[in-house]
Write a protein that holds these residues in place. Structure first.
Motif, PDB file in Angstrom:
ATOM      1  N   THR A  82       0.831  -1.210   0.000  1.00 54.18           N
ATOM      2  CA  THR A  82       0.000   0.000   0.000  1.00 54.18           C
ATOM      3  C   THR A  82       0.861   1.253   0.000  1.00 54.18           C
ATOM      4  N   VAL A  83       1.921   1.234   0.809  1.00 54.36           N
ATOM      5  CA  VAL A  83       2.824   2.384   0.876  1.00 54.36           C
ATOM      6  C   VAL A  83       3.468   2.640  -0.475  1.00 54.36           C
ATOM      7  N   GLN A  84       3.933   1.593  -1.138  1.00 53.08           N
ATOM      8  CA  GLN A  84       4.588   1.750  -2.426  1.00 53.08           C
ATOM      9  C   GLN A  84       3.591   2.218  -3.497  1.00 53.08           C
ATOM     10  N   PHE A 105       8.424  11.611   3.320  1.00 55.41           N
ATOM     11  CA  PHE A 105       7.697  10.389   2.958  1.00 55.41           C
ATOM     12  C   PHE A 105       6.984   9.815   4.182  1.00 55.41           C
ATOM     13  N   ILE A 106       7.650   9.801   5.333  1.00 51.83           N
ATOM     14  CA  ILE A 106       7.025   9.310   6.571  1.00 51.83           C
ATOM     15  C   ILE A 106       5.909  10.248   7.020  1.00 51.83           C
ATOM     16  N   ALA A 107       6.178  11.559   6.979  1.00 47.34           N
ATOM     17  CA  ALA A 107       5.196  12.536   7.470  1.00 47.34           C
ATOM     18  C   ALA A 107       3.908  12.511   6.662  1.00 47.34           C
ATOM     19  N   ARG A 125       0.917   4.052  -2.946  1.00 48.64           N
ATOM     20  CA  ARG A 125       0.474   5.415  -2.641  1.00 48.64           C
ATOM     21  C   ARG A 125       1.554   6.449  -2.943  1.00 48.64           C
ATOM     22  N   SER A 126       2.799   6.121  -2.706  1.00 49.73           N
ATOM     23  CA  SER A 126       3.890   7.083  -2.924  1.00 49.73           C
ATOM     24  C   SER A 126       5.117   6.341  -3.438  1.00 49.73           C
ATOM     25  N   ASN A 127       5.897   7.046  -4.237  1.00 51.51           N
ATOM     26  CA  ASN A 127       7.070   6.451  -4.866  1.00 51.51           C
ATOM     27  C   ASN A 127       8.227   6.413  -3.868  1.00 51.51           C
ATOM     28  N   TYR A 128       8.386   5.277  -3.214  1.00 49.14           N
ATOM     29  CA  TYR A 128       9.431   5.144  -2.203  1.00 49.14           C
ATOM     30  C   TYR A 128      10.817   5.385  -2.779  1.00 49.14           C
ATOM     31  N   PHE A 129      11.091   4.823  -3.940  1.00 45.41           N
ATOM     32  CA  PHE A 129      12.448   4.887  -4.490  1.00 45.41           C
ATOM     33  C   PHE A 129      12.840   6.306  -4.889  1.00 45.41           C
ATOM     34  N   ARG A 130      11.877   7.138  -5.266  1.00 47.96           N
ATOM     35  CA  ARG A 130      12.194   8.540  -5.550  1.00 47.96           C
ATOM     36  C   ARG A 130      12.585   9.265  -4.271  1.00 47.96           C
ATOM     37  N   HIS A 131      11.832   9.044  -3.202  1.00 51.21           N
ATOM     38  CA  HIS A 131      12.193   9.654  -1.916  1.00 51.21           C
ATOM     39  C   HIS A 131      13.532   9.117  -1.415  1.00 51.21           C
TER      40      HIS A 131
END
Length: 276
Positions: free
Chosen positions: A61-63, A229-231, A65-71
């Motif tokens: 779900t996290v991946q 990303f966490i916030a 919803r937002s691009n983890y690897f970009r962050h």
């Protein structure tokens, strides 16, 4: 003559060290465990420790919803870039203070360190306006600059301490052999201070990686690192503890792994010159 340490005292010291270590590590352990729970299990009262259905749903779900690897890439560029830039500035400054000391060297060092005592929010508005007018808002370059300036006092202090442990006679001998200032610093001073430089580099990468105040206030989307990303998982609708824990685990995992593999080098550098 050194006083002998009894086995009983060693056992007590070991036990105390383990207790303190576990207390420090417990929040990380709890975050990792929560990341594998469903939202319902994550907020259960009393808490459920290990007897639950483990799931990877939060990570997917996290991946999505937002691009983890970009962050993640933004965090790497910002933390490494600010640390390298800080070393480039701090090495000559620490060399000058260590080997060409003046009457006001200690006062200057204390003044630099005193800048860390100022609450960041006290200078947020002028820095924000400067960044807006210069086009540095939400850019990796802007964060590299501000994090370099924030951590520069610590870098200079650490390098100054390490450089002071190097005998000045060695540098004087290099000058007598014809070495100019550049060769003296690059080929004589830096190789002898590798443990100290390595520990300084590692420590400041960790500080820059975990910096939240400036990254949240000076970025929006393009240059947002893992702290932003966490916030993003804290919303007015409430906290999604399982998803927030998954995001936090993904954010701290790289720096935790780096710290684990480099702990010997870090300890060696931090104790450099401690034993005569």
């Amino acid at each position: 003559m050194a006083r002998a340490i009894t086995n009983q005292r060693k056992a007590v010291n070991t036990l105390v060290a383990w207790v303190i270590g576990l207390l420090i590590f417990f929040p990380i352990l709890w975050t990792v465990l929560t990341s594998f729970k469903t939202e319902a299990v994550a907020i259960a009262d009393p808490p459920i420790w290990f007897n639950f259905h483990w799931t990877l749903e939060n990570y997917f779900t996290v991946q999505e919803r937002s691009n983890y690897f970009r962050h993640f890439w933004n965090s790497v560029v910002i933390s490494v870039g600010s640390t390298v830039l800080g070393l480039v500035i701090a090495v000559p400054a620490a060399w000058a203070m260590a080997f060409v000391p003046g009457k006001r060297t200690k006062d200057l060092l204390m003044w630099m360190l005193s800048t860390k005592m100022l609450p960041p929010v006290g200078v947020l508005v002028p820095i924000y306006l400067l960044f807006r007018n210069m086009g540095l808002l939400d850019t990796k370059l802007g964060l590299i600059i501000v994090l370099t300036l924030i951590n520069l006092p610590i870098i200079i202090w650490m390098l100054y301490t390490y450089f002071r442990e190097i005998p000045g006679d060695i540098l004087e001998a290099a000058r007598m052999d014809g070495a100019n200032l550049r060769n003296e610093v690059i080929y004589v001073l830096l190789p002898m201070a590798v443990p100290g430089i390595a520990s300084t580099l590692l420590l400041n990468i960790i500080l820059a990686w975990n910096e939240a105040f400036w990254t949240l206030n000076l970025t929006a989307a393009k240059a947002a690192p893992l702290t932003a990303f966490i916030a993003s998982y804290s919303s007015p609708e409430g906290l999604f503890y399982a998803k927030l824990s998954a995001a936090s685990t993904m954010a701290i995992a790289p720096i935790l792994i780096m710290g684990w593999f480099s702990q010997k080098q870090l300890v060696r550098g931090l104790t450099f010159g401690a034993v005569k």
